[in-house]
Design a protein around this motif. Structure first.
Motif, short mmCIF file in Angstrom:
data_model
loop_
_atom_site.label_atom_id
_atom_site.label_comp_id
_atom_site.label_asym_id
_atom_site.label_seq_id
_atom_site.Cartn_x
_atom_site.Cartn_y
_atom_site.Cartn_z
N GLY A 178 -2.15 -35.15 -91.00
CA GLY A 178 -2.17 -36.32 -90.13
C GLY A 178 -2.73 -35.99 -88.77
N GLY A 179 -2.36 -34.81 -88.23
CA GLY A 179 -2.88 -34.38 -86.94
C GLY A 179 -4.39 -34.21 -86.96
N VAL A 180 -4.91 -33.66 -88.06
CA VAL A 180 -6.36 -33.48 -88.20
C VAL A 180 -7.07 -34.83 -88.19
N VAL A 181 -6.56 -35.77 -88.96
CA VAL A 181 -7.20 -37.09 -89.06
C VAL A 181 -7.20 -37.80 -87.71
N ILE A 182 -6.05 -37.80 -87.03
CA ILE A 182 -5.95 -38.50 -85.74
C ILE A 182 -6.85 -37.84 -84.69
N ALA A 183 -6.94 -36.50 -84.71
CA ALA A 183 -7.79 -35.80 -83.74
C ALA A 183 -9.25 -36.14 -83.97
N ILE A 184 -9.69 -36.19 -85.23
CA ILE A 184 -11.08 -36.53 -85.54
C ILE A 184 -11.38 -37.96 -85.11
N VAL A 185 -10.46 -38.88 -85.39
CA VAL A 185 -10.65 -40.27 -84.98
C VAL A 185 -10.78 -40.36 -83.46
N THR A 186 -9.95 -39.62 -82.75
CA THR A 186 -10.01 -39.62 -81.28
C THR A 186 -11.35 -39.11 -80.78
N ALA A 187 -11.83 -38.01 -81.36
CA ALA A 187 -13.12 -37.45 -80.95
C ALA A 187 -14.26 -38.42 -81.26
N VAL A 188 -14.18 -39.12 -82.39
CA VAL A 188 -15.20 -40.10 -82.75
C VAL A 188 -15.22 -41.25 -81.75
#
Length: 265
Positions: A178-188
């Motif tokens: 979940g942390g990976v997904v949220i971090a990628i969404v934030t960077a996008v």
């Protein structure tokens, strides 16, 4: 949790305020954080913080973090400086007839590099030569914080499988994902709002790095705190512990993205 939130909001607002100001003010704040972090590390490894050998370490962290570029001094910490530091520390074992042991100087050298270089790259990100240092710093911090929040809340809600119980018993595989997904969404989101400054592909890689390397940074600190049987590295930040407890992911992520050249400058 209430105390943790209050401390986090106040400390975060102060740090981000200095980050917006930038320049010497921000650099001196990060320098102070690095020295406090090294103090916490020295205490943890059972070396007297104001002994001669510890003082040498403080001087070395200070030299790494000194605002050379801001003062237009043509010097950057490099491999030669690290070798000289190694020589000085090793020499102390001889001068003290092994009262200062090789184990102590090895740990001190580890702390100098781990903390000094980590905070150095935090400052360097804000001083980015392309003039977009504030954007890059906020991108990395936001992605790290998004990963932390995602891992916590996803793990709390859906976590079933322990990630690494011997090191950090509360972390779960589901939370880490979940942390990976949220971090990628934030960077996008940062990429989409940046014009042509940051492409989507690179943003995904940066988000992935912030999440994976950031969580590894957290686990690294959990591992060495277990060795020394301590819960927190310090008490400066109520509800959070010390500077190292708060910045454990930062001082791994910031050097990593620079060294593997994920930032496009």
């Amino acid at each position: 949790m209430k105390q943790r939130l209050i401390t986090g909001i106040i400390a975060g607002a102060i740090f981000l305020g200095f980050c917006v100001i930038g320049g010497m003010s921000f650099h001196l704040l990060v320098l102070a954080m690095s020295l406090i972090g090294y103090y916490e590390f020295v205490k943890m490894i059972k070396v007297r913080p104001f002994s001669g050998i510890a003082a040498l370490g403080f001087i070395c962290v200070f030299m790494i973090m000194f605002p050379w570029k801001i003062l237009n001094i043509a010097y950057t910490p490099n491999g030669e400086m690290i070798w000289l530091l190694l020589f000085l520390l090793m020499m102390m074992t001889v001068l003290t007839k092994n009262r200062i042991s090789i184990k102590q100087v090895s740990l001190l050298l580890l702390g100098i590099l781990y903390i000094g270089v980590g905070f150095y790259y935090i400052a360097e990100s804000r001083h980015a030569p392309d003039g977009n240092g504030l954007f890059w710093t906020f991108l990395l911090l936001s992605s790290i914080w998004a990963s932390d929040a995602g891992a916590y809340f996803v793990g709390k809600q859906w976590g079933r499988h322990k990630l690494w119980p011997a090191i950090s018993p509360n972390k779960t595989v589901e939370g880490a994902f979940g942390g990976v997904v949220i971090a990628i969404v934030t960077a996008v989101i940062f990429a989409l709002s940046s014009g042509d400054l940051l492409g989507l592909g690179r943003a995904c890689l940066i988000g992935l790095a912030c999440a994976v390397v950031g969580q590894l940074g957290d686990l690294i600190q959990s591992a060495y705190k277990r060795v020394y049987n301590i819960k927190d590295s310090g008490k400066l930040l109520p509800g959070h512990g010390g500077i190292l407890d708060r910045c454990d992911s930062w001082i791994i992520v910031f050097p990593f993205v620079h060294i593997v050249m994920l930032l496009p400058y």
